[in-house]
Structure formats: structure tokens, C-alpha cells
Design an enzyme around this catalytic site. Sequence first.
Site, PDB file in Angstrom:
ATOM      1  CB  SER A 110      -0.899   0.026   1.235  1.00 28.52           C
ATOM      2  OG  SER A 110      -0.146   0.329   2.397  1.00 28.52           O
ATOM      3  CG  ASP A 111       1.037   5.950  -1.225  1.00 28.98           C
ATOM      4  OD1 ASP A 111       1.999   6.167  -0.468  1.00 28.98           O
ATOM      5  OD2 ASP A 111       0.768   6.687  -2.197  1.00 28.98           O
ATOM      6  CD1 TRP A 112       4.316   3.985   2.341  1.00 28.18           C
ATOM      7  CD2 TRP A 112       5.378   4.984   4.016  1.00 28.18           C
ATOM      8  NE1 TRP A 112       5.566   3.444   2.414  1.00 28.18           N
ATOM      9  CE2 TRP A 112       6.251   4.040   3.428  1.00 28.18           C
ATOM     10  CE3 TRP A 112       5.841   5.741   5.083  1.00 28.18           C
ATOM     11  CZ2 TRP A 112       7.551   3.838   3.879  1.00 28.18           C
ATOM     12  CZ3 TRP A 112       7.146   5.543   5.529  1.00 28.18           C
ATOM     13  CH2 TRP A 112       7.983   4.591   4.932  1.00 28.18           C
TER      14      TRP A 112
END
Length: 746
Positions: free
Chosen positions: A290-292
Site C-alpha cells: 500500500s501507499d503509506w
Amino acid sequence: MLVNVLKIFGLLVLILVLVSGWIFYTQVYNYERFPLKVDKTRFPGVNTEAEIDQLAESLLGQMTMDEKIEQLYGEEGSSLLKLAVNLFVLKRFPHMYIAANERLGIPPFVLSDGPRGARVADVYGGATVFPVAMSRGASWDVDLEARVNDVIAREIRAIGANMAATPCINLLRHPGWGRAQETYGEDPWHLGQFGVAATEAIQKHNVMASPKHYALNSIENSRFVVNVELDERTLREVYLPHFKKVVQEGDTATLMSAYNMALGEYVSNNRYLLTDVLRNDWGFEGFVHSDWFFAMYDPVASIKAGLNIEMPLSKVYNKKDIKAALESGEITEEDIDQLILPALKTRLKYAFAQDSIEYDEALLASPEHIELAREAAEKGMVLLKNDDVLPLSPGGGNKIAVIGRLADVENTGDHGSSNAKSPYVISPYHGLANYHAGSGNTVVLDDGSDLDRAREVARDADQVVVVVGYTFEDEGEYLISTENMKKSAEAGRLIGEKGTGGDREDLSLVKADRELIHALADANEKLVVVYVGGSGIDMSDWDHKVPAILFAWYAGMEGGTALARVLYGDVNPSGKLPFAMAQDAADYPYFTPYTDNITYDYYHGYTLFDKSNIEVAYPFGFGMSYTSFGYDNLQVLTPQLDPDGTLLVEVDVSNVGGMAGEEVVQMYVGFANSAVDRPVKLLRAFEKVALQPGETRTVSLEVPVEELAWYNPEAREWQTETISYAVYVGGSSAERDLLTGGFAVQ
């Protein structure tokens, strides 16, 4: 008695301070570093990829349920302190050690952002900072892009990381997009070629590339909440081809998922994108992370969709919720195993791989790497206008005025995740001052805040360089709370104060820059406007008033040096626009930074302008040189082709001017005879060639016929039409710059 109590209290306070200091020093400031390679003595006889895959299956079988869940996310929540203090107090990016298992001998992976340089190098005093990706896309030089990412990968390994959150290959559908600077341009083919070059170069150094953000992430101020609607052809033909290329041709180890929703579902929950397309259609065998922080919402939905790892901490993927879902039967242990196994196989392959060189801190911002940063800046600069002004004369006795609020600013791009830091940055003013040191010329600086004074400075000079554009405050990754973003998206306008960076609602330069240009436009015949920024702008109110315009972009640590060398002819500009620039901002596709729903149409950029017969200010692929190039003798070597054939084209390209230079030879294919709605033409090959004055070279271009197919959503397959096609070859996408031929697919 009171004295004794105070003494005890003081002692307790002292102990607390000492313990806190020790925790801060060992856990936050000088935190423990971990090896990224496998201890091969623990796994004798494991050498081949097949043996590594068998080992991964064996290790998975030995994991407890807690250990399995720990493979699904980054560091434990207690590491938030390490991340927060390093980012916001120490102003550096720490190592985050992900998915390690000491008991089983599984090393972690450590991610570093890297679109313009190794991010975690902040801890070591800085790394080589290259021009932003848009500048490198403007070079149209995929070999250069491979060399740039080779250096970025070397430096990522030197700082103790083994995964790169790069390349960014989201498509530029509108120039107002705040993170345009991080990608390569508007065309899927162009994006794919650069994405593959970057991915392959990174992974040669046993760094896992992570192309991002998969998928449909082309708006910034609403990125956490916006839903993107589009039809299947638009998805497959426009917004996914470049991701497909990094998977199938670049063999990328990982992909980073996007924050946004697609077709009503967050990408982190979108099984169609993460499994049906990515794994089942394209054959992807790596893992998706995932993106953060703000990309995931539902652990069960993400597990079912195929999202392998949450980054950088355990938030949505957590033991409590996952165990509860297992107990309720919403998910099975097999579901978890299916997420762990491809991620583990991929990471072990890199952990076992033999390194070709020794990676140490001496590589960071080494002289060779800095020289490449300068070369990249030079080759990306795009000359848009030149009324006999450039190159400027370097002769002695000249007074050179460098004017503008950005003339002496260390301005390498946005301050979000891509904000790599270098030991120094050469500003435009210092680049010119250094260039003229000892030459007998005088370089003067004026910030342009007083227009009358700036005009006098310009009149008194022999040459004038006006620096305009943007900084991280104007465009870039949008740093604001999710709640504020949601409120603004729902309202369709900004609610509260605007955060740093973000999308540009106005494509014109800021008022101060426009006023400066108008004030100086007729003050000196030897005047050049230098634009610093990440994407297209509206120049309609001033470009006809000035004699020369150069797009310098955010040019990296050596940007000022490169600028001087281009302005004075040490380097012949060879960059070409990786996007088309409209005459009227209203001609671009609909775009707003604040929305919870947006539709991406099939046409954008040059395909939209071609289809609608809209005249542009500057065409896709356009850029001037200090010399001239001629095209002749276009030959289609394969006039009749089978659907599985390859189109082969040759053209003679000549340098008909008086200076050595580089030209970008571009090939487009036209679809006028298509039975379905297709673009007028699409880029399908390009090559950058260097030519001496008077030299002619025959340039060969080719493309497989399968790359001309369209996606039939009813049949759910790519189809190649057996029709006559046009082929266009030249120095830009503009009709006036293209030779025309044809071929047929039977």
C-alpha cells in the site's frame, strides 16, 4: 522529611530523563540497523530460483499465525515514534524494517523513495539529487534514464535499503496535477518505455523496484477520497498500458497501490485491479504494498482483493482484526498464505542474489554521480522559443543580469515523499556566476520585487536571464489531513487553509512572475525567460512578448551549472515536451483539485487536441535546438503485415545546421480507417540520435503490430484490426513536422 522527598523526586526525574534519552538515542536517533541479505549458512544448498521458491514454501509452513500476520505489514505501531521524530524533528527519513523474521532467518526489506534520488540518504548527509522525472521524460532518452536509475539504485543500496518507491508512472492527464513532476509525461507509450528502463536498471543492483501508484492516481488534493470513473477501454488503453509494461517487460518485483478509489472501490480493496487484471491477465508474480498510512480501510476486503503488505506500520492489517476475521470465517488461513507466499518468494530472491559491487557510503554524491546529474539536467531542458537570442555570447566584458524571486533559490522540487536531499544545490544565479568567474564578465542578481529597479537592471545589462516558476509551496505532494481533504472534496472547494504543495488551480504563473515578465519584456533584446516547474503552464499573455523561453524544470543539484552551459552553447538543448501545451487552458480535460468523484475520458493531451482539431501553443514532442534537422526518404520496409508481425520503418535524418546536436526521432501510427473510435495517431516509437553538422544518419524504428491493438470490452480481449494504417515520422507530433507513409495489416 520534605528534603528527602524532594531528593527522591529529583532522582526519579533524573532517571526518567536518562531512560528517555537512552530510548530516544537507541530507538529514534541511532536506531539499530539490520542486514538485508540472507545468512546463507542457515540455508545450505539453496541456490536456484526454484530452490528459493521451495524454501519460501517451507518457511511459510513453519510460521505461527502471529508470524504470518506480521508478514502482512510494516513495523509495529511503536515505530511511529521513530518515523515521526525523524521526519518532522530531525528532518530525515529513517529506515523502516519490514516483514523480518529473525527466528526463521528471513531478512527485512527497507524502502527508500527515489524518483529523484535516494531518500533515506538524509541519515547519511545526502545523496545525488537528479532532475525530476518530468525533466528526464523531456530528454526522451531512455538510455539516460537507465543510467540515472542505476545510480539511484547504487546509492539506495549504499544507505542500507533494498526497495525503491520509483518509478512514478501515473499518467499526466492535466497539467494542474500537483505531482506531475514525479512522472514522465502524458503518453502511455512514452511512460512505459521510461518505466521499464528505470525498473530494469534499479533491479540490476538487487533493489526491488516499486512502480507507483497503481492505478488512476492523477489528482492530488483529493487523492485520499476521490473516486475515478472510466470505461473499460479507457482503463485498458490509456491508464494501464505503462503498468502492464513494467510488469511484463520490466519484471518489476513490486507495485505500490494508490490511495484513490476506482469504480467505487478503494484500490486497496479492488480485486478487479489487484487480482483479475494484475495477476490473472498480466501474470504478475510479485507483491503489492500500500501507499503509506491512508490507503487502507478494511482488512478483510484488502485480503480478499490481493493487497499483500500494508505500509509502513500495522494499522488496518493488525492481529486483533485479522484473528477476529479468521474466527468468524470471513477469511481463511489460505487467504493469508496466498498473500505471503509471492511476497516472500520475491524478497528471498533479492536477499539471496549475489551483488556485483560493494555498496558503501562513498558512492553517495560521488563525482561521477554528480556529473550524471548535470548531464541529465542539460538533456532535459526544452527550448520553446528563440528569436536569435540563444546561445548567449560568453565574451568578456558583459554584464549579465539574473532576475527573479527564484533566481537564487535552491529549488529541486516538492517536499513530499520524493524530497531527496543533496550535499549542495546550485541555483540559477550561482550557476551563471560560477560559469563567468574569471571571464571578465559581471553577473548581478535582482530578486525582481521592485519592478522599476528590475527594469533598470535589465536595461543596464548586456544579457538578461529571468527566472520564473514554482516551488514546493505551489505544487507537489499535498500534505494535509484526511478530514480536511474529505470536507473539501465534498464541498467542491477548499475548506480551511490550503496545505503545502498540491494541484494548481490556475495554470498561469503567479502574479509576481507575470508582472515581472511584462515589465522586462521590452527592456533588453538579449532576454531569456527560464521556467522552473514540473508541468505545463499558460503562457498566452506573455510568450509572444519575449524573445526566448527555456523550460529548465526542477533541475536537481547541478541545475544551475547545467542552465549556464545550455544558455551559453556549451550544450545544445535537445529536450522535447513530454506533453502538449494548449493555447487556451479551457481546452484541457475537466479538472478540479477538490472533488469526491471524477471521470477520466478516453482522450487527453495530444490525442484530445488531434481529435478535436484544436490548435495548440506547443505540440507534444516539440523542442528547438541551436542547429536544424531535416527528414527525408521515409521508407516503410514492411508495407504488408500479419497481426503477429513487426512494423519496420527507416528515415534519413540530417543535421543541416552548424552545430552538433541531438534530435528525437518520433514515430506515430494513425488509425483513420478504424471501425471503432481511435485517436488520430499514437506514439509508437522514438529514438534520440546525435549528429555532427552535415551528418546524415538512417534511423530505424519498429513496433510489434500487437501494440496497435484496441481493447474490446465486450469480448474482453485485445484485437488488431486488419486495415490500412498511416505512419508518421518526424521531430514532433505536429503535422507540419511529420513525413507520412502507410502500411496494411492483413
